[in-house]
Design a protein around this motif. Sequence first.
Motif, PDB file in Angstrom:
ATOM      1  N   LYS A   1      19.397  52.593  51.512  1.00 37.56           N
ATOM      2  CA  LYS A   1      19.125  53.952  51.300  1.00 37.56           C
ATOM      3  C   LYS A   1      17.741  54.370  50.982  1.00 37.56           C
ATOM      4  CE  LYS A   1      22.866  56.084  49.566  1.00 37.56           C
ATOM      5  NZ  LYS A   1      23.302  56.899  50.489  1.00 37.56           N
TER       6      LYS A   1
ATOM      7  N   GLU B   1      41.503  55.674  46.779  1.00 44.77           N
ATOM      8  CA  GLU B   1      40.631  57.109  46.956  1.00 44.77           C
ATOM      9  C   GLU B   1      39.460  56.908  47.243  1.00 44.77           C
ATOM     10  OE1 GLU B   1      40.210  58.680  42.911  1.00 44.77           O
ATOM     11  OE2 GLU B   1      39.798  56.695  42.171  1.00 44.77           O
ATOM     12  N   ALA B   2      39.070  56.035  48.164  1.00 46.20           N
ATOM     13  CA  ALA B   2      37.875  55.671  48.899  1.00 46.20           C
ATOM     14  C   ALA B   2      37.366  56.792  49.771  1.00 46.20           C
ATOM     15  CB  ALA B   2      37.698  54.393  49.628  1.00 46.20           C
ATOM     16  N   GLY B   3      36.093  57.258  49.748  1.00 45.03           N
ATOM     17  CA  GLY B   3      35.772  58.414  50.557  1.00 45.03           C
ATOM     18  C   GLY B   3      34.963  57.684  51.737  1.00 45.03           C
ATOM     19  N   PHE B   4      34.580  58.335  52.701  1.00 44.30           N
ATOM     20  CA  PHE B   4      33.609  57.750  53.658  1.00 44.30           C
ATOM     21  C   PHE B   4      32.447  58.872  53.903  1.00 44.30           C
ATOM     22  CE2 PHE B   4      38.129  57.176  54.625  1.00 44.30           C
ATOM     23  CZ  PHE B   4      38.193  55.968  55.104  1.00 44.30           C
TER      24      PHE B   4
ATOM     25  N   LEU C   1      29.874  45.669  59.750  1.00 46.81           N
ATOM     26  CA  LEU C   1      29.791  44.973  58.405  1.00 46.81           C
ATOM     27  C   LEU C   1      30.772  43.623  58.392  1.00 46.81           C
ATOM     28  CD1 LEU C   1      29.273  48.004  56.144  1.00 46.81           C
ATOM     29  CD2 LEU C   1      27.272  46.317  56.840  1.00 46.81           C
TER      30      LEU C   1
ATOM     31  N   LYS D   1      42.043  45.404  42.490  1.00 42.53           N
ATOM     32  CA  LYS D   1      40.637  45.287  42.821  1.00 42.53           C
ATOM     33  C   LYS D   1      40.035  43.931  42.327  1.00 42.53           C
ATOM     34  CE  LYS D   1      39.244  49.984  42.066  1.00 42.53           C
ATOM     35  NZ  LYS D   1      38.552  51.196  41.146  1.00 42.53           N
TER      36      LYS D   1
ATOM     37  N   LEU E   1      36.498  43.510  44.240  1.00 43.11           N
ATOM     38  CA  LEU E   1      35.780  44.586  43.529  1.00 43.11           C
ATOM     39  C   LEU E   1      35.632  44.455  42.245  1.00 43.11           C
ATOM     40  CD1 LEU E   1      36.958  47.790  45.207  1.00 43.11           C
ATOM     41  CD2 LEU E   1      34.879  46.883  45.748  1.00 43.11           C
TER      42      LEU E   1
ATOM     43  N   PHE F   1      33.301  48.771  40.208  1.00 39.19           N
ATOM     44  CA  PHE F   1      33.834  49.689  41.189  1.00 39.19           C
ATOM     45  C   PHE F   1      35.190  49.568  41.093  1.00 39.19           C
ATOM     46  CE2 PHE F   1      29.555  49.075  42.600  1.00 39.19           C
ATOM     47  CZ  PHE F   1      29.267  50.342  42.938  1.00 39.19           C
TER      48      PHE F   1
ATOM     49  N   GLU G   1      28.175  59.368  46.242  1.00 38.05           N
ATOM     50  CA  GLU G   1      28.874  58.428  47.005  1.00 38.05           C
ATOM     51  C   GLU G   1      29.631  57.356  46.035  1.00 38.05           C
ATOM     52  OE1 GLU G   1      26.141  56.457  49.695  1.00 38.05           O
ATOM     53  OE2 GLU G   1      26.145  58.398  50.906  1.00 38.05           O
TER      54      GLU G   1
ATOM     55  N   ASN H   1      32.581  59.338  44.689  1.00 38.71           N
ATOM     56  CA  ASN H   1      33.654  59.368  45.670  1.00 38.71           C
ATOM     57  C   ASN H   1      34.043  58.088  46.355  1.00 38.71           C
ATOM     58  OD1 ASN H   1      34.030  62.170  45.837  1.00 38.71           O
ATOM     59  ND2 ASN H   1      32.007  61.958  46.896  1.00 38.71           N
ATOM     60  N   HIS H   2      33.747  56.637  45.682  1.00 43.91           N
ATOM     61  CA  HIS H   2      33.964  55.352  46.098  1.00 43.91           C
ATOM     62  C   HIS H   2      33.687  55.101  47.474  1.00 43.91           C
ATOM     63  CE1 HIS H   2      36.472  55.119  42.379  1.00 43.91           C
ATOM     64  NE2 HIS H   2      36.794  56.339  42.342  1.00 43.91           N
ATOM     65  N   VAL H   3      32.705  55.562  48.048  1.00 44.11           N
ATOM     66  CA  VAL H   3      32.120  55.384  49.323  1.00 44.11           C
ATOM     67  C   VAL H   3      31.928  53.804  49.252  1.00 44.11           C
ATOM     68  CG1 VAL H   3      30.270  55.747  51.170  1.00 44.11           C
ATOM     69  CG2 VAL H   3      31.522  57.630  49.846  1.00 44.11           C
TER      70      VAL H   3
ATOM     71  N   PHE I   1      32.295  49.894  59.795  1.00 45.57           N
ATOM     72  CA  PHE I   1      32.817  48.842  59.266  1.00 45.57           C
ATOM     73  C   PHE I   1      33.204  47.602  59.860  1.00 45.57           C
ATOM     74  CE2 PHE I   1      34.817  52.863  56.820  1.00 45.57           C
ATOM     75  CZ  PHE I   1      34.018  52.468  55.342  1.00 45.57           C
TER      76      PHE I   1
ATOM     77  N   GLN J   1      40.932  51.302  58.720  1.00 43.22           N
ATOM     78  CA  GLN J   1      39.594  50.494  58.616  1.00 43.22           C
ATOM     79  C   GLN J   1      40.108  49.053  57.719  1.00 43.22           C
ATOM     80  OE1 GLN J   1      38.383  49.295  55.152  1.00 43.22           O
ATOM     81  NE2 GLN J   1      39.958  50.404  54.289  1.00 43.22           N
TER      82      GLN J   1
ATOM     83  N   ASP K   1      33.177  51.393  47.899  1.00 40.07           N
ATOM     84  CA  ASP K   1      34.137  50.493  47.691  1.00 40.07           C
ATOM     85  C   ASP K   1      34.646  49.698  48.959  1.00 40.07           C
ATOM     86  OD1 ASP K   1      34.415  51.666  45.321  1.00 40.07           O
ATOM     87  OD2 ASP K   1      36.712  51.793  45.209  1.00 40.07           O
ATOM     88  N   LEU K   2      34.456  50.515  50.397  1.00 43.78           N
ATOM     89  CA  LEU K   2      34.711  50.081  51.652  1.00 43.78           C
ATOM     90  C   LEU K   2      33.793  49.006  52.019  1.00 43.78           C
ATOM     91  CD1 LEU K   2      36.679  52.903  52.982  1.00 43.78           C
ATOM     92  CD2 LEU K   2      37.438  50.873  52.104  1.00 43.78           C
ATOM     93  N   PHE K   3      32.498  49.285  51.350  1.00 42.89           N
ATOM     94  CA  PHE K   3      31.437  48.348  51.854  1.00 42.89           C
ATOM     95  C   PHE K   3      31.499  47.140  51.036  1.00 42.89           C
ATOM     96  CE2 PHE K   3      28.738  52.263  52.631  1.00 42.89           C
ATOM     97  CZ  PHE K   3      29.036  52.345  53.948  1.00 42.89           C
TER      98      PHE K   3
END
Lengths: 220, 322
Positions: free
Chosen positions: A96, B91-94, B110, B54, B59, A220, A73, A76-78, B107, B154, A80-82
């Motif tokens: 976790k 490049e954010a993943g989910f 949160l 960022k 970030l 990040f 995670e 894969n920059h998961v 999201f 999002q 970042d959105l948190f």
Amino acid sequence: MSFKILFLDELKGFYKSKIMIILWIGMPTLSILMHYLIPSTEGFPVSSLVAILISYISGMLSSAMISTSIANEKNNHVYDLFLIRPVKRYNILLSKFCAVYLCLIIATVISLAMGLIIDILTIGVPSQYFLEETFKSLTISFSSMAISCSIGTFFGVSISSIAAAAILSVYVGSQVSAIATLPVLFIESLNSVLIALLVAIPLTFTFLIISIVLFSKKQF
Amino acid sequence: MSHLNSSKPLIEFRNIVKSYKNILVLNNVSFSLNQGDIFGYIGPNGAGKSTTIKIMVGLIRDFSGTLLINGKNIKSSYLELFKNLGYHPQEAGFHRWKTVYQALRTFGKLSKLENRFLDSRIVEVLEFVNLKEVMNRKIIHLSGGMLQKLRLAQALLGEPEILVLDEPLTGLDPASRYQIKNLIKKLANSGKTILFSSHILSDVQDIATKIGILNLGNLVKIGSPSELQSEYHIGNRIQIEFDNDIDILDQLQNLNYIEQSENKSANVIVVSLKVEADLDESIHDLLQYLIENKYKLRRFNLLTPSLEDVYLKLVQGENNEF
């Protein structure tokens, strides 16, 4: 608040994951198989054997599971959105850790219940002594799993390579978590439950705190 | 954002400096954006665009200088400012096991959006980005274009006034690029302040009202596309295609309004006019010269200086060429 959301989220993710399916189905199946594969337990309850076995297998699986999940995670920059939302970084890790640990506890309890049922069906209601031994084994199992999970968290946070994180967490996790069980093997008079808890609680907290500090400093 | 102070810039970067292990990534970057600006942030890979972004979304918090959003220092107001910021990461993943709806719901929760409005808001943003039909599809089964739209969805969930989009058009097929570009334009028309980075110059030129060019951590130029083009006036160029192969460069060089001429192929030349030359007059004279000398023309095109010319001049220090 964010801990609860993340924890429930992780729980949903983990209980459906392939590794958890192995634990949910595989471990109870193992309880049944053990009775037929090792018939010469000569009155030794299957439940006790299951507890010991689970402590070893679940410990390894849990540390690999948590470390690969975090490393993956992270890569894969998961997160970042948190992290652009009002979420404390430590909640991401703790949710976790708690989700994996809870899944393991449930898988262990199910497996152990299967073992107990087999015991009751084959050798009758286990004696007080065997139940106490099973309880001890269970406590030691939970202690080892807590250590393994925290070590998995540490390697997941500190290492980017998923393979390296998995290998190191399995190896170091199994070595370090053995500390919870070793003293009682050499000194019989020791209270195994107390020793396991005395070793597991500070070790788990130490690895978790180090992981949280590293994660908080991570760019990040 | 009713509390916005309209007399001051909405976003102010003041002398932002950021280094990674003694490598200077941003060097005294300063610029400001007003509400409604669409700021295109361009520069080559590694110029520091993502670092700037960022920093803006929190970030990266370890930097020197001051970043004010609506007059408030971001370092002391992260939690408050988060609410008005939507971020589309490069490049954010989910969590790939989730459905589109589940991901957005997490999201939303949160971001502390009210539970009773969350479902309707999710449907609203999915309709906006044209993803409603896949809202129950697992993320693992989404295409690259759909993922990019989900990232945008999002970012829009909390109805932010400021949108920060990091390379929103990178890696997309032409159809998806067109769709995302239109979505950004729609958002811009709705009054959002947008900062987006890209290394695709034509995209920036299409959308941005203000452009910042970043090179090696330095903000080398900032202005509107037309300001940049006129300030870095390179001179208009004309491409002429003849019916047959031709050798005319020496003759053209004698005309006083021509700076330079070159062959692009045996029957195509590009003529650069002098900066001070009057465009209409030069075109008229050149056409007259060619007709009088009986050259057979197939095509005569004016090549307007583009942002690419400005960019190349600033970033690479090279003369433009087509």
